[in-house]
Design a protein around this motif. Sequence first.
Motif, PDB file in Angstrom:
ATOM      1  N   TYR A  40       0.817  -1.217   0.000  1.00  0.00           N
ATOM      2  CA  TYR A  40       0.000   0.000   0.000  1.00  0.00           C
ATOM      3  C   TYR A  40       0.847   1.263   0.000  1.00  0.00           C
ATOM      4  CZ  TYR A  40      -3.558  -3.370   1.455  1.00  0.00           C
ATOM      5  OH  TYR A  40      -4.383  -4.453   1.536  1.00  0.00           O
ATOM      6  N   GLY A  41       2.036   1.172   0.537  1.00  0.00           N
ATOM      7  CA  GLY A  41       2.876   2.354   0.665  1.00  0.00           C
ATOM      8  C   GLY A  41       3.731   2.656  -0.541  1.00  0.00           C
ATOM      9  N   HIS A  42       3.702   1.794  -1.567  1.00  0.00           N
ATOM     10  CA  HIS A  42       4.577   1.963  -2.729  1.00  0.00           C
ATOM     11  C   HIS A  42       3.771   2.385  -3.946  1.00  0.00           C
ATOM     12  CE1 HIS A  42       7.643   1.248  -5.732  1.00  0.00           C
ATOM     13  NE2 HIS A  42       8.525   0.983  -4.783  1.00  0.00           N
ATOM     14  N   PRO A  43       4.155   3.479  -4.613  1.00  0.00           N
ATOM     15  CA  PRO A  43       3.344   4.000  -5.720  1.00  0.00           C
ATOM     16  C   PRO A  43       3.272   3.079  -6.929  1.00  0.00           C
ATOM     17  CG  PRO A  43       5.458   5.146  -5.575  1.00  0.00           C
ATOM     18  CD  PRO A  43       5.332   4.318  -4.337  1.00  0.00           C
ATOM     19  N   TRP A  44       4.202   2.154  -7.068  1.00  0.00           N
ATOM     20  CA  TRP A  44       4.182   1.246  -8.218  1.00  0.00           C
ATOM     21  C   TRP A  44       3.326   0.012  -7.975  1.00  0.00           C
ATOM     22  CZ3 TRP A  44      10.046   0.716  -9.855  1.00  0.00           C
ATOM     23  CH2 TRP A  44      10.536   1.984 -10.204  1.00  0.00           C
ATOM     24  N   VAL A  45       2.867  -0.177  -6.758  1.00  0.00           N
ATOM     25  CA  VAL A  45       2.311  -1.478  -6.395  1.00  0.00           C
ATOM     26  C   VAL A  45       0.839  -1.416  -6.004  1.00  0.00           C
ATOM     27  CG1 VAL A  45       2.653  -3.544  -4.994  1.00  0.00           C
ATOM     28  CG2 VAL A  45       4.624  -2.141  -5.608  1.00  0.00           C
ATOM     29  N   GLY A  46       0.524  -0.797  -4.878  1.00  0.00           N
ATOM     30  CA  GLY A  46      -0.842  -0.875  -4.384  1.00  0.00           C
ATOM     31  C   GLY A  46      -1.302   0.453  -3.843  1.00  0.00           C
ATOM     32  N   PRO A  47      -2.568   0.528  -3.459  1.00  0.00           N
ATOM     33  CA  PRO A  47      -3.549  -0.558  -3.445  1.00  0.00           C
ATOM     34  C   PRO A  47      -4.076  -0.860  -4.845  1.00  0.00           C
ATOM     35  CG  PRO A  47      -4.583   1.483  -2.755  1.00  0.00           C
ATOM     36  CD  PRO A  47      -3.115   1.790  -2.928  1.00  0.00           C
ATOM     37  N   GLY A  48      -4.729  -2.014  -4.972  1.00  0.00           N
ATOM     38  CA  GLY A  48      -5.276  -2.374  -6.270  1.00  0.00           C
ATOM     39  C   GLY A  48      -4.996  -3.811  -6.650  1.00  0.00           C
ATOM     40  N   VAL A  49      -4.831  -4.028  -7.937  1.00  0.00           N
ATOM     41  CA  VAL A  49      -4.778  -5.386  -8.472  1.00  0.00           C
ATOM     42  C   VAL A  49      -3.549  -6.151  -7.998  1.00  0.00           C
ATOM     43  CG1 VAL A  49      -3.600  -4.704 -10.613  1.00  0.00           C
ATOM     44  CG2 VAL A  49      -5.011  -6.768 -10.577  1.00  0.00           C
ATOM     45  N   LYS A  50      -2.412  -5.485  -7.812  1.00  0.00           N
ATOM     46  CA  LYS A  50      -1.199  -6.210  -7.418  1.00  0.00           C
ATOM     47  C   LYS A  50      -1.307  -6.781  -6.010  1.00  0.00           C
ATOM     48  CE  LYS A  50       1.969  -3.966 -10.625  1.00  0.00           C
ATOM     49  NZ  LYS A  50       2.107  -5.189 -11.451  1.00  0.00           N
ATOM     50  N   VAL A  51      -2.031  -6.083  -5.136  1.00  0.00           N
ATOM     51  CA  VAL A  51      -2.264  -6.626  -3.799  1.00  0.00           C
ATOM     52  C   VAL A  51      -3.101  -7.892  -3.896  1.00  0.00           C
ATOM     53  CG1 VAL A  51      -3.270  -6.179  -1.539  1.00  0.00           C
ATOM     54  CG2 VAL A  51      -2.057  -4.355  -2.728  1.00  0.00           C
ATOM     55  N   TRP A  52      -4.126  -7.849  -4.721  1.00  0.00           N
ATOM     56  CA  TRP A  52      -4.963  -9.036  -4.944  1.00  0.00           C
ATOM     57  C   TRP A  52      -4.134 -10.180  -5.515  1.00  0.00           C
ATOM     58  CZ3 TRP A  52      -6.177 -11.616  -9.494  1.00  0.00           C
ATOM     59  CH2 TRP A  52      -7.180 -12.590  -9.399  1.00  0.00           C
ATOM     60  N   GLU A  53      -3.246  -9.866  -6.462  1.00  0.00           N
ATOM     61  CA  GLU A  53      -2.403 -10.900  -7.062  1.00  0.00           C
ATOM     62  C   GLU A  53      -1.499 -11.549  -6.023  1.00  0.00           C
ATOM     63  OE1 GLU A  53      -2.096  -9.191 -11.642  1.00  0.00           O
ATOM     64  OE2 GLU A  53      -0.413  -8.917 -10.255  1.00  0.00           O
ATOM     65  N   PHE A  54      -0.952 -10.744  -5.109  1.00  0.00           N
ATOM     66  CA  PHE A  54      -0.094 -11.311  -4.064  1.00  0.00           C
ATOM     67  C   PHE A  54      -0.894 -12.232  -3.152  1.00  0.00           C
ATOM     68  CE2 PHE A  54       1.633 -11.183   0.268  1.00  0.00           C
ATOM     69  CZ  PHE A  54       2.888 -11.719   0.039  1.00  0.00           C
ATOM     70  N   ILE A  55      -2.037 -11.751  -2.682  1.00  0.00           N
ATOM     71  CA  ILE A  55      -2.843 -12.512  -1.731  1.00  0.00           C
ATOM     72  C   ILE A  55      -3.322 -13.827  -2.340  1.00  0.00           C
ATOM     73  CG2 ILE A  55      -5.048 -12.519  -0.489  1.00  0.00           C
ATOM     74  CD1 ILE A  55      -4.610  -9.514   0.004  1.00  0.00           C
ATOM     75  N   THR A  56      -3.701 -13.800  -3.606  1.00  0.00           N
ATOM     76  CA  THR A  56      -4.258 -14.987  -4.254  1.00  0.00           C
ATOM     77  C   THR A  56      -3.197 -15.878  -4.883  1.00  0.00           C
ATOM     78  OG1 THR A  56      -4.636 -13.751  -6.305  1.00  0.00           O
ATOM     79  CG2 THR A  56      -6.453 -13.855  -4.714  1.00  0.00           C
ATOM     80  N   GLY A  57      -1.964 -15.424  -4.897  1.00  0.00           N
ATOM     81  CA  GLY A  57      -0.902 -16.216  -5.489  1.00  0.00           C
ATOM     82  C   GLY A  57      -0.885 -16.185  -6.999  1.00  0.00           C
TER      83      GLY A  57
END
Length: 220
Positions: A40-57
């Motif tokens: 969440y703290g990184h402008p290239w990453v989250g919040p959004g789809v990349k967080v979902w991708e990490f959580i779901t593998g």
Amino acid sequence: MKLLLTSGGVTNRSIHNALVDMLDKPIADSTALCIPTAMYGHPWVGPGVKVWEFITGKPGNPMVDLGWKSVGVLELTALPSIDKDRWVPLVQETDVLLVSGGDALYLCHWMRQSGLADLLPSLNAVYVGMSAGSMVMAPEIGEYFVGWTPPSGRDETLSMVDFSLFAHLDHEMLPGNTMAAAEKWAGGIKGPAYAIDDQTAIKVIDGEAEVISEGNWKQL
């Protein structure tokens, strides 16, 4: 607790074998909690789809998508608002913590605010960090990696190991992460440091560090 500090996750057989040895049982028999907070703290990453991708593998995530018996989510920003008896037993009972990359200082802030930082030394779990999830264990990250600014305004992190990490060495998407840049970064770090690429991890048990690598790394 045992630490497996990676740059890119469990990316090769050597790192995978080190993880299984640290768990002392098969991955298929092990429970995991993934921690996406740093994203969440990184402008290239989250919040959004990349967080979902990490959580779901997905897609082919080299942390969550390893065949765990079960995987839960531990969101550090939520923990200060709920009673500790609702999450502390969960953390104490899990076999492994899978901590995503993102912003190391943002992650450090919420590890402290949530109370997880105080709990970590007493856990029997294996801590597996990716990028920022590994760098947060160091005494400091160095100015090169400062993005989100904590209330203190400093780059200090958790000091659970005595060395700092320069992650994603020679990564094709990060052309600035050269060995020359790592050596310059190390000049501003007070203690020992390692530059590691995404095929490298550092295993830490009882304070003893061991490099596990099928790639490129250097102690600085």
